[in-house]
Design an enzyme around this catalytic site. Structure first.
Site, mmCIF file in Angstrom:
data_model
loop_
_atom_site.group_PDB
_atom_site.id
_atom_site.type_symbol
_atom_site.label_atom_id
_atom_site.label_comp_id
_atom_site.label_asym_id
_atom_site.label_seq_id
_atom_site.Cartn_x
_atom_site.Cartn_y
_atom_site.Cartn_z
ATOM 1 N N GLU A 35 9.781 16.434 14.824
ATOM 2 C CA GLU A 35 10.250 16.210 13.450
ATOM 3 C C GLU A 35 9.482 17.129 12.502
ATOM 4 O O GLU A 35 8.264 17.037 12.414
ATOM 5 C CB GLU A 35 10.038 14.751 13.041
ATOM 6 C CG GLU A 35 10.627 14.457 11.684
ATOM 7 C CD GLU A 35 10.325 13.051 11.187
ATOM 8 O OE1 GLU A 35 9.195 12.573 11.376
ATOM 9 O OE2 GLU A 35 11.232 12.441 10.595
ATOM 10 N N GLU A 75 9.959 1.570 10.290
ATOM 11 C CA GLU A 75 10.994 2.582 10.036
ATOM 12 C C GLU A 75 10.326 3.940 10.184
ATOM 13 O O GLU A 75 9.538 4.338 9.325
ATOM 14 C CB GLU A 75 11.549 2.435 8.618
ATOM 15 C CG GLU A 75 12.378 1.204 8.385
ATOM 16 C CD GLU A 75 13.708 1.233 9.111
ATOM 17 O OE1 GLU A 75 14.084 2.279 9.671
ATOM 18 O OE2 GLU A 75 14.370 0.187 9.139
ATOM 19 N N CYS A 104 14.071 10.902 6.491
ATOM 20 C CA CYS A 104 13.887 10.480 7.886
ATOM 21 C C CYS A 104 15.145 10.727 8.710
ATOM 22 O O CYS A 104 15.063 11.054 9.882
ATOM 23 C CB CYS A 104 13.491 9.015 7.927
ATOM 24 S SG CYS A 104 14.573 7.982 6.951
ATOM 25 N N LYS A 156 0.868 -1.186 0.000
ATOM 26 C CA LYS A 156 0.000 0.000 0.000
ATOM 27 C C LYS A 156 0.901 1.232 0.000
ATOM 28 O O LYS A 156 1.452 1.619 1.021
ATOM 29 C CB LYS A 156 -0.932 0.025 1.214
ATOM 30 C CG LYS A 156 -2.099 0.966 0.925
ATOM 31 C CD LYS A 156 -2.499 1.939 1.971
ATOM 32 C CE LYS A 156 -1.655 2.967 2.557
ATOM 33 N NZ LYS A 156 -1.485 4.204 1.776
HETATM 34 P P1 NAD Z 1 2.547 8.636 7.589
HETATM 35 O O1 NAD Z 1 2.786 7.836 8.809
HETATM 36 O O2 NAD Z 1 1.521 9.698 7.617
HETATM 37 O O3 NAD Z 1 2.136 7.681 6.374
HETATM 38 C C1 NAD Z 1 2.920 6.581 6.006
HETATM 39 C C2 NAD Z 1 2.037 5.503 5.430
HETATM 40 O O4 NAD Z 1 1.147 5.033 6.436
HETATM 41 C C3 NAD Z 1 1.159 5.977 4.275
HETATM 42 O O5 NAD Z 1 1.102 4.964 3.306
HETATM 43 C C4 NAD Z 1 -0.209 6.161 4.927
HETATM 44 O O6 NAD Z 1 -1.286 6.013 4.047
HETATM 45 C C5 NAD Z 1 -0.177 5.017 5.935
HETATM 46 N N1 NAD Z 1 -1.111 5.182 7.055
HETATM 47 C C6 NAD Z 1 -1.563 6.335 7.605
HETATM 48 N N2 NAD Z 1 -2.429 6.048 8.618
HETATM 49 C C7 NAD Z 1 -2.523 4.700 8.698
HETATM 50 C C8 NAD Z 1 -3.239 3.809 9.532
HETATM 51 N N3 NAD Z 1 -4.069 4.239 10.483
HETATM 52 N N4 NAD Z 1 -3.071 2.488 9.349
HETATM 53 C C9 NAD Z 1 -2.242 2.023 8.405
HETATM 54 N N5 NAD Z 1 -1.541 2.819 7.566
HETATM 55 C C10 NAD Z 1 -1.678 4.146 7.714
HETATM 56 O O7 NAD Z 1 3.962 9.220 7.188
HETATM 57 P P2 NAD Z 1 4.306 10.155 5.962
HETATM 58 O O8 NAD Z 1 3.901 11.539 6.292
HETATM 59 O O9 NAD Z 1 3.805 9.550 4.697
HETATM 60 O O10 NAD Z 1 5.893 10.029 5.926
HETATM 61 C C11 NAD Z 1 6.709 10.813 6.689
HETATM 62 C C12 NAD Z 1 7.227 10.039 7.878
HETATM 63 O O11 NAD Z 1 7.901 8.867 7.453
HETATM 64 C C13 NAD Z 1 8.261 10.819 8.650
HETATM 65 O O12 NAD Z 1 8.062 10.664 10.032
HETATM 66 C C14 NAD Z 1 9.560 10.174 8.232
HETATM 67 O O13 NAD Z 1 10.622 10.357 9.107
HETATM 68 C C15 NAD Z 1 9.169 8.759 8.078
HETATM 69 N N6 NAD Z 1 10.133 8.034 7.241
HETATM 70 C C16 NAD Z 1 10.981 7.138 7.821
HETATM 71 C C17 NAD Z 1 11.928 6.454 7.067
HETATM 72 C C18 NAD Z 1 12.886 5.473 7.684
HETATM 73 O O14 NAD Z 1 13.443 4.674 6.961
HETATM 74 N N7 NAD Z 1 13.102 5.502 8.987
HETATM 75 C C19 NAD Z 1 11.990 6.687 5.691
HETATM 76 C C20 NAD Z 1 11.111 7.595 5.121
HETATM 77 C C21 NAD Z 1 10.171 8.258 5.910
#
Ligand code: NAD
Length: 493
Positions: free
Chosen positions: A395, A262, A296, A187
């Site tokens: 963040e 992650e 991230c 997804k």
């Molecule tokens: P997010 O958590 O809002 O969304 C990430 C994913 O989760 C999306 O696909 C979203 O649709 C899904 N999601 C949202 N709510 C959900 C739920 N209730 N149940 C299941 N899935 C759900 O994050 P974002 O804004 O898309 O990304 C930014 C974040 O990702 C930042 O915190 C960043 O640091 C982190 N990030 C971490 C890494 C790493 O490798 N550590 C890499 C890239 C991004």
């Protein structure tokens, strides 16, 4: 200081609408619903995408379950051959995939063409090589028995990804999962589903059987939540915010899914008084401004020794002044928009908060808004930041740097570790003992010494504390996609 920045961005070329890819078939959602994918460069609608929901997740998990045994029982070398063929196809389509990444999430094409496209292929190739290189062992038990272990796949893996590296983070999960004989339901983030769908199509071209790699775009609370709580999903691999990870953790409880998470960071990037200040300034600049800070492991808290603070800041700001926001599709552009209007507003709000807490050393001194309909944010550097301020604790995930001065190693370690996160850290010093001392003292999963944001397929990536659970990349990640079976055979003495 810059207050406004007027940016000209050409309209995006038309892009085909996105569909779900389930059991080898491109389809619309059961609900018939679609959502808009926007082009961050102009803020215009790029195209539509089918909006997968719980019923579509149900279909995708069922397809992945049917495909599981044949895939898991395929000769490992044959699986590997197909994954390497998949990598070759990604290479062939790399420029197109990179362009799609730029169109759907706005990072400069220069970055998507040098990182996202080629690295996605490298990840599939690297894990394709692992297919026939994972061994079990025989255990030194009572000689009346033969006891051996096998590394077996988990079954159906759900992968939920973020938008900042849309195809690359999908590869970080799908490649080891598929290599170890699992099937996948991906997804992708709702902001950037298109590249992931293209990956799914290329997997079919590489003779990866239908149902082995399914892609269901949709929103988190519907499609993502359905995947997280589905009892037919054996493992969930997630990239995103720690608060979302907490939802996923709870939703996964029903069948005790294996989890790898992650999440985010507020990584300290540390400049000692004996550092190579030119190298450190280059690194600090890259560490916060590449991908508009939407990384991230961005070095978003910059700790600078008081005695070199002013000299170092001059060098850093000198670099920052050359930063030009521009059309992300132009290969000369180094800095583009952020992913969405919502995200732009969130980052701008942090800039306003920062302006009330600290000193703007570079950026917008009055109004952080940039004069463009696209989702541009003025890169900003704050000095006189204290580690307790919101811009040092939360963040921001944008081009906003918080600079904190320190005097002693003890103070530095205490403050650098005073965070809920623990993803990464950078240390600049010529003193090798100090470098190792700091590397050992900082609670983070990745430490860079006299460099920043270096990574390789074979080195584990992942954080401590709320930055996540588990390591991606390298042989360590294979443990996340296999389980160990112990077989006892009575052979007599
Ligand atoms: P997010 O958590 O809002 O969304 C990430 C994913 O989760 C999306 O696909 C979203 O649709 C899904 N999601 C949202 N709510 C959900 C739920 N209730 N149940 C299941 N899935 C759900 O994050 P974002 O804004 O898309 O990304 C930014 C974040 O990702 C930042 O915190 C960043 O640091 C982190 N990030 C971490 C890494 C790493 O490798 N550590 C890499 C890239 C991004």
């Amino acid at each position: 200081m810059t207050t406004t920045n007027s940016i000209q961005v050409a309209a995006a070329e038309p892009v085909e609408p996105g569909q779900l890819l389930i059991d080898g078939q491109l389809t619309e959602a059961h609900s018939g619903r679609t959502f808009d994918v926007m082009y961050p460069g102009t803020g215009d609608r790029l195209t539509a995408c089918a909006e997968g929901g719980p019923e579509d997740i149900e279909d995708a998990v069922a397809a992945a379950r049917r495909a599981f045994l044949p895939w898991a029982k395929m000769k490992p070398s044959d699986r590997g051959r197909r994954l390497k063929c998949f990598a070759d196809l990604i290479d062939q389509h790399s420029t197109r995939l990179a362009k799609l990444t730029t169109l759907e999430m706005g990072k400069p094409r220069r970055e998507s063409e040098t990182v996202d496209g080629p690295h996605t292929a490298m990840v599939f190739r690297y894990f394709g090589e692992w297919c026939n290189k994972v061994y079990g062992e025989t255990c030194p038990v009572d000689p009346a028995y033969l006891n051996y272990t096998m590394k077996v796949p988990l079954g159906v893996v759900g992968a939920i990804t973020a938008w900042n590296f849309p195809i690359l983070t999908a590869a970080w999960k799908a490649a080891p999962a598929l290599a170890m004989g699992n099937t996948v339901v991906l997804k992708p983030a709702e902001q950037s589903p298109l590249g992931a769908i293209e990956l799914g199509k290329l997997a079919l071209e590489a003779d990866i059987p239908p149902g082995v790699f399914n892609v269901v775009p949709g929103f988190g609370p519907t499609a993502g939540a359905a995947l997280s709580s589905h009892l037919g999903v054996d493992k969930l691999a997630f990239t995103g915010e720690h608060r979302t990870a907490q939802h996923i953790l709870k939703a996964s409880a029903g069948n005790l899914k294996k989890l790898s998470l992650e999440c985010g960071g507020k990584s300290p990037h540390i400049i000692f008084d004996d550092a190579d200040l030119n190298g450190a300034a280059r690194s600090a600049f890259q560490g916060i401004f590449s991908n508009q800070g939407q990384v991230c492991n961005a070095g978003s808290r910059l700790f600078v020794h008081t005695s070199v603070h002013d000299e170092f800041m001059d060098k850093l700001i000198h670099r920052a002044k050359k930063l030009r926001l521009g059309d992300p599709m132009q290969r000369s552009t180094r800095s583009g928009p952020v992913v969405s209007a919502t995200h732009r507003d969130k980052v701008n709000e942090y800039i306003r908060i920062g302006a009330s807490e600290a000193t703007i050393a570079f950026g917008a001194d009055t109004d952080p808004l940039v004069d463009s309909p696209g989702y541009f944010v003025q890169p900003t550097i704050f000095t006189n930041v204290q580690n307790h301020m919101r811009i040092a604790r939360e963040e921001i995930f944008g081009p906003v740097l918080s600079v904190i001065q320190f005097e002693t190693e003890e103070q530095l370690i205490r403050e650098a570790n005073d965070t809920i996160f623990g993803l990464a850290a950078g240390v600049w010093t010529k003193d090798v003992s100090k470098a190792h001392r700091i590397a050992h003292a900082i609670d983070a999963g990745i430490i860079w010494v006299n460099c920043y944001d270096v990574y390789d397929m074979c080195s584990p990536f992942g954080g401590f504390k709320l930055s996540g659970i588990g390591k991606e990349l390298g042989r360590h990640t294979l443990d996340l996609y296999t389980q160990t079976k112990s077989v006892w055979v009575h052979i007599g003495k």
